[in-house]
Design a protein around this motif. Sequence first.
Motif, PDB file in Angstrom:
ATOM      1  N   TYR A 459       0.812  -1.217   0.000  1.00 49.35           N
ATOM      2  CA  TYR A 459       0.000   0.000   0.000  1.00 49.35           C
ATOM      3  C   TYR A 459       0.849   1.272   0.000  1.00 49.35           C
ATOM      4  N   GLN A 460       2.145   1.168  -0.303  1.00 53.58           N
ATOM      5  CA  GLN A 460       3.020   2.326  -0.176  1.00 53.58           C
ATOM      6  C   GLN A 460       2.539   3.505  -1.035  1.00 53.58           C
ATOM      7  N   GLY A 461       2.096   3.226  -2.260  1.00 53.84           N
ATOM      8  CA  GLY A 461       1.593   4.301  -3.109  1.00 53.84           C
ATOM      9  C   GLY A 461       0.308   4.909  -2.587  1.00 53.84           C
ATOM     10  N   ASP A 462      -0.553   4.100  -1.947  1.00 51.20           N
ATOM     11  CA  ASP A 462      -1.802   4.622  -1.392  1.00 51.20           C
ATOM     12  C   ASP A 462      -1.544   5.574  -0.231  1.00 51.20           C
ATOM     13  N   PHE A 463      -0.542   5.287   0.587  1.00 52.84           N
ATOM     14  CA  PHE A 463      -0.236   6.185   1.705  1.00 52.84           C
ATOM     15  C   PHE A 463       0.197   7.560   1.193  1.00 52.84           C
ATOM     16  N   ALA A 464       0.895   7.582   0.080  1.00 56.80           N
ATOM     17  CA  ALA A 464       1.373   8.861  -0.450  1.00 56.80           C
ATOM     18  C   ALA A 464       0.236   9.738  -0.962  1.00 56.80           C
ATOM     19  N   GLN A 465      -0.947   9.185  -1.219  1.00 54.02           N
ATOM     20  CA  GLN A 465      -2.069   9.944  -1.767  1.00 54.02           C
ATOM     21  C   GLN A 465      -3.005  10.499  -0.688  1.00 54.02           C
ATOM     22  N   ILE A 466      -2.764  10.168   0.572  1.00 49.26           N
ATOM     23  CA  ILE A 466      -3.618  10.667   1.652  1.00 49.26           C
ATOM     24  C   ILE A 466      -3.401  12.175   1.819  1.00 49.26           C
ATOM     25  N   PHE A 505       2.072   8.537  19.118  1.00 51.43           N
ATOM     26  CA  PHE A 505       1.465   9.821  18.761  1.00 51.43           C
ATOM     27  C   PHE A 505       1.212   9.843  17.254  1.00 51.43           C
ATOM     28  N   PHE A 506      -0.070  10.086  16.877  1.00 49.72           N
ATOM     29  CA  PHE A 506      -0.476  10.216  15.474  1.00 49.72           C
ATOM     30  C   PHE A 506      -0.709  11.696  15.208  1.00 49.72           C
ATOM     31  N   ASN A 507       0.117  12.290  14.360  1.00 47.97           N
ATOM     32  CA  ASN A 507       0.138  13.746  14.173  1.00 47.97           C
ATOM     33  C   ASN A 507      -0.970  14.217  13.220  1.00 47.97           C
ATOM     34  N   SER A 508      -2.171  13.764  13.496  1.00 50.93           N
ATOM     35  CA  SER A 508      -3.337  14.217  12.731  1.00 50.93           C
ATOM     36  C   SER A 508      -4.578  13.695  13.444  1.00 50.93           C
ATOM     37  N   ARG A 509      -5.730  14.065  12.948  1.00 49.44           N
ATOM     38  CA  ARG A 509      -6.973  13.510  13.483  1.00 49.44           C
ATOM     39  C   ARG A 509      -7.155  12.085  12.960  1.00 49.44           C
ATOM     40  N   ILE A 510      -7.924  11.279  13.683  1.00 50.24           N
ATOM     41  CA  ILE A 510      -8.298   9.954  13.185  1.00 50.24           C
ATOM     42  C   ILE A 510      -9.784   9.936  12.816  1.00 50.24           C
ATOM     43  N   ASP A 511     -10.341  11.126  12.615  1.00 53.66           N
ATOM     44  CA  ASP A 511     -11.693  11.232  12.052  1.00 53.66           C
ATOM     45  C   ASP A 511     -11.586  12.054  10.760  1.00 53.66           C
ATOM     46  N   ARG A 512     -12.694  12.599  10.280  1.00 55.07           N
ATOM     47  CA  ARG A 512     -12.714  13.255   8.970  1.00 55.07           C
ATOM     48  C   ARG A 512     -12.476  14.770   9.028  1.00 55.07           C
ATOM     49  N   THR A 514      -9.778  16.809   9.524  1.00 58.14           N
ATOM     50  CA  THR A 514      -8.630  17.442   8.860  1.00 58.14           C
ATOM     51  C   THR A 514      -7.938  16.513   7.872  1.00 58.14           C
ATOM     52  N   THR A 515      -8.529  15.372   7.539  1.00 57.86           N
ATOM     53  CA  THR A 515      -7.896  14.424   6.627  1.00 57.86           C
ATOM     54  C   THR A 515      -8.955  13.532   5.984  1.00 57.86           C
ATOM     55  N   ASP A 516      -8.613  12.982   4.848  1.00 60.49           N
ATOM     56  CA  ASP A 516      -9.515  12.027   4.194  1.00 60.49           C
ATOM     57  C   ASP A 516      -9.077  10.585   4.445  1.00 60.49           C
ATOM     58  N   PHE A 517      -8.174  10.392   5.382  1.00 60.02           N
ATOM     59  CA  PHE A 517      -7.655   9.053   5.678  1.00 60.02           C
ATOM     60  C   PHE A 517      -8.766   8.044   6.007  1.00 60.02           C
ATOM     61  N   PRO A 518      -9.750   8.385   6.886  1.00 64.22           N
ATOM     62  CA  PRO A 518     -10.752   7.375   7.268  1.00 64.22           C
ATOM     63  C   PRO A 518     -11.613   6.862   6.117  1.00 64.22           C
ATOM     64  N   VAL A 519     -11.685   7.558   5.005  1.00 68.11           N
ATOM     65  CA  VAL A 519     -12.540   7.095   3.903  1.00 68.11           C
ATOM     66  C   VAL A 519     -11.731   6.393   2.821  1.00 68.11           C
ATOM     67  N   ARG A 520     -10.475   6.208   3.038  1.00 66.20           N
ATOM     68  CA  ARG A 520      -9.644   5.497   2.070  1.00 66.20           C
ATOM     69  C   ARG A 520      -9.583   4.011   2.426  1.00 66.20           C
ATOM     70  N   SER A 521      -9.289   3.184   1.432  1.00 64.84           N
ATOM     71  CA  SER A 521      -9.322   1.729   1.610  1.00 64.84           C
ATOM     72  C   SER A 521      -8.234   1.217   2.549  1.00 64.84           C
ATOM     73  N   ILE A 522      -7.181   1.980   2.708  1.00 60.47           N
ATOM     74  CA  ILE A 522      -6.074   1.510   3.554  1.00 60.47           C
ATOM     75  C   ILE A 522      -6.277   1.867   5.024  1.00 60.47           C
ATOM     76  N   TYR A 523      -7.373   2.588   5.341  1.00 59.56           N
ATOM     77  CA  TYR A 523      -7.598   3.003   6.729  1.00 59.56           C
ATOM     78  C   TYR A 523      -7.830   1.792   7.629  1.00 59.56           C
ATOM     79  N   LEU A 524      -8.689   0.880   7.211  1.00 62.97           N
ATOM     80  CA  LEU A 524      -8.988  -0.297   8.031  1.00 62.97           C
ATOM     81  C   LEU A 524      -7.760  -1.188   8.226  1.00 62.97           C
ATOM     82  N   PRO A 525      -7.029  -1.554   7.160  1.00 67.99           N
ATOM     83  CA  PRO A 525      -5.821  -2.362   7.404  1.00 67.99           C
ATOM     84  C   PRO A 525      -4.830  -1.672   8.333  1.00 67.99           C
ATOM     85  N   PHE A 526      -4.653  -0.358   8.181  1.00 73.06           N
ATOM     86  CA  PHE A 526      -3.727   0.369   9.046  1.00 73.06           C
ATOM     87  C   PHE A 526      -4.196   0.326  10.494  1.00 73.06           C
TER      88      PHE A 526
END
Length: 692
Positions: A459-466, A505-512, A514-526
């Motif tokens: 998923y290395q390329g997917d992380f770069a698109q967050i 320490f996670f240097n961002s929110r884990i909700d929606r 300030t980031t689109d991370f939770p709606v990406r496919s790699i969020y659950l595996p991470f």
Amino acid sequence: MIQFINPIFLAIGIFISGILIVIRLLNSRVNQKLDFGTTRLILQAQRVSQKHRQFKKNLLFLIRILILLGLAVAFSKPSWTQRPIASNFSSYRNVIVLVDCSYSMGIKVDKEKDLFAILKSSVDSALQELTTSDRSALVSFSNYAKQEKRLDENHQLTQATLDSLQISSRGTNLLRALQLAEDLLQKTTSGTREIWIASDQQKVGWEQFLVAKNKIKEGMTKQLTVKFIPNGTVEKPANLAITDLNIEQQNHRTVIQAQIRNFGSVQQESIVRLFLDETLIDSQVANVAPQQVVNSQFSIRVKTKKKQHTGYVEIIDQSVQADNRRYFCVRPNSPIIIHLLDQTNSEMFYVQSALNSMSSILSVFYTTDRQLPSHLSSRYSVVMMHEAQMTELEQSTLHRFVTRGGQLLIAAGISPLPKPTNLLSELYPCEFSPDLVKLPKMLTQIDFSHPIFRSQQQYQGDFAQIHFEALRSCFPKPSARVIASFEDGTPLLVEHTVGLGRVVFFNSRIDRQTTDFPVRSIYLPFLHSLISYLGSSKAKDITIPSQIVSDSIDLKSILKNVKNINQEVLICDPSGQEHRLVTRKNQYAYFQTIELAGIYKISTHGFNDAKWTNFAVNIDTVESDLTAYTKEDVLDLIKKRYKTEILIKPNDNTRATLGQGLELEKNKEIWWFVLVGVLLLALIDTWLSNYQ
């Protein structure tokens, strides 16, 4: 000349015999007697008979004293040694024999003998060439050196001490052995000075010598001659070794991964077997290419009432036996209990969804509340939260939870918080500046060797698109580990340990927000990987850390109930030998007598304690690389420091080179002649005792 290997027995025999003779003399004093006329003839006849009986008693006493002395002489093992007698007694030699006892010496040279046995035989033959005026001492060495026998003319004792040496579980350090030999020879006032080295000349054993050449005493080295005893080492030794074990909890199972390395020059195949609680669990075949590493993986379910399990992974390899096993201690899988600190009743929505989806593959239970529960330390494994204002009581509760072994995930808040208190600042793995970084960043630097990302390299390329819209400006503490960071070096994921626990320490929110991370496919595996890592990494981890032979172990890292003041701790090593320590005030509880690889048991409640705590000890596999220097390389390595030569195993030709005036004769052991004499005296004693 006669030499005694164990002269203490002779001294004890002479001492006891002297006491018996004194007692006999004190009891044999004759009292003056007065004879009457009517009984004189009868008494004279009795005295003649008493003289015969007294003579018999004295003879029996003498025989028994001789039997006692004979046994003492036999136990002292005398030998009639007629060694080479030098024609020039002023030119005697002072010889320090260095014998390598590291575990690499256990390499099999043929089906019957290992290298250690062959070298001991060569040293024994070389010692027979020493003259009666020469002096010899014996030093054994591995990663430390020890004088086994002092410098004197008793070569018979040197040979006996040599025979008693055993291979250790340690590595090699020739520098320490040479330094000890120089210290011993520095005390000599006359004669030539020689150091004999019996070793496999392994390259790793010479590393410290190469690094610390300046530690060798210049004045002494010019007067020393170093001789190497040929060892018959295999030119291209083959050796397989288990160099590491990695144990993780995955999907209700314990995964044990053994790292097997081929140190040889040809491909090798071996059976890999897993034992748990002395029971064979599974086996597989590993094919390892030259100088390569393969991983053999076992997946088992550990679900019993036992608090600890012990085991090992082993391979079948006929080269060096010591590195064929790797020991471990594990605890049974336990559910992960998480508390979600949700102060808005919505910021943990995506985390809850991820946890619900994990229930089918991992034992996870969670609770959600706006406050920390009072029984946090006794029940929960993990706390997940965003940065938030907390009362002093909550800060103290959270700090106590982490220092006692809890796992904490802190996600960055929306706005900068006031300067944290000392308790909270100690928990954070970073130092913060008051500003938010709002410029978009690209996540490019990820440590895929870390357990969180180990299974997500695809998923290395997917992380770069967050997209991350708000980040905290922070700087990792020296003790922290950066797991992931952005292109400009700003950390995203940082961890460090506090007490017995860990903070991520996670240097961002884990909700929606300030980031689109939770709606990406790699969020659950991470998130699954992150929670698995936190849940299995509590100070009560599934794996009890293993130690290395020769380490000093802080007992408090294994037994949490060890106190500082007058508490007795019992340690049982793999051979069954007991070691007892008593902790003292203002002193650390260290156990330093670690010479064997295997499973150790430790208790604070005595030998009959049913609740033993186990820990594993393994060898340092640096020694498993058997690559050795040739004799020419070794001579070139030290020729600037010493006079050097190869000490050839004695034979008819080399004996002739010792010069005129030397007469050789093998040692003649006479102790068994003494035993035959003792047996004859015992037969005479039995006959006299029954003779009327």
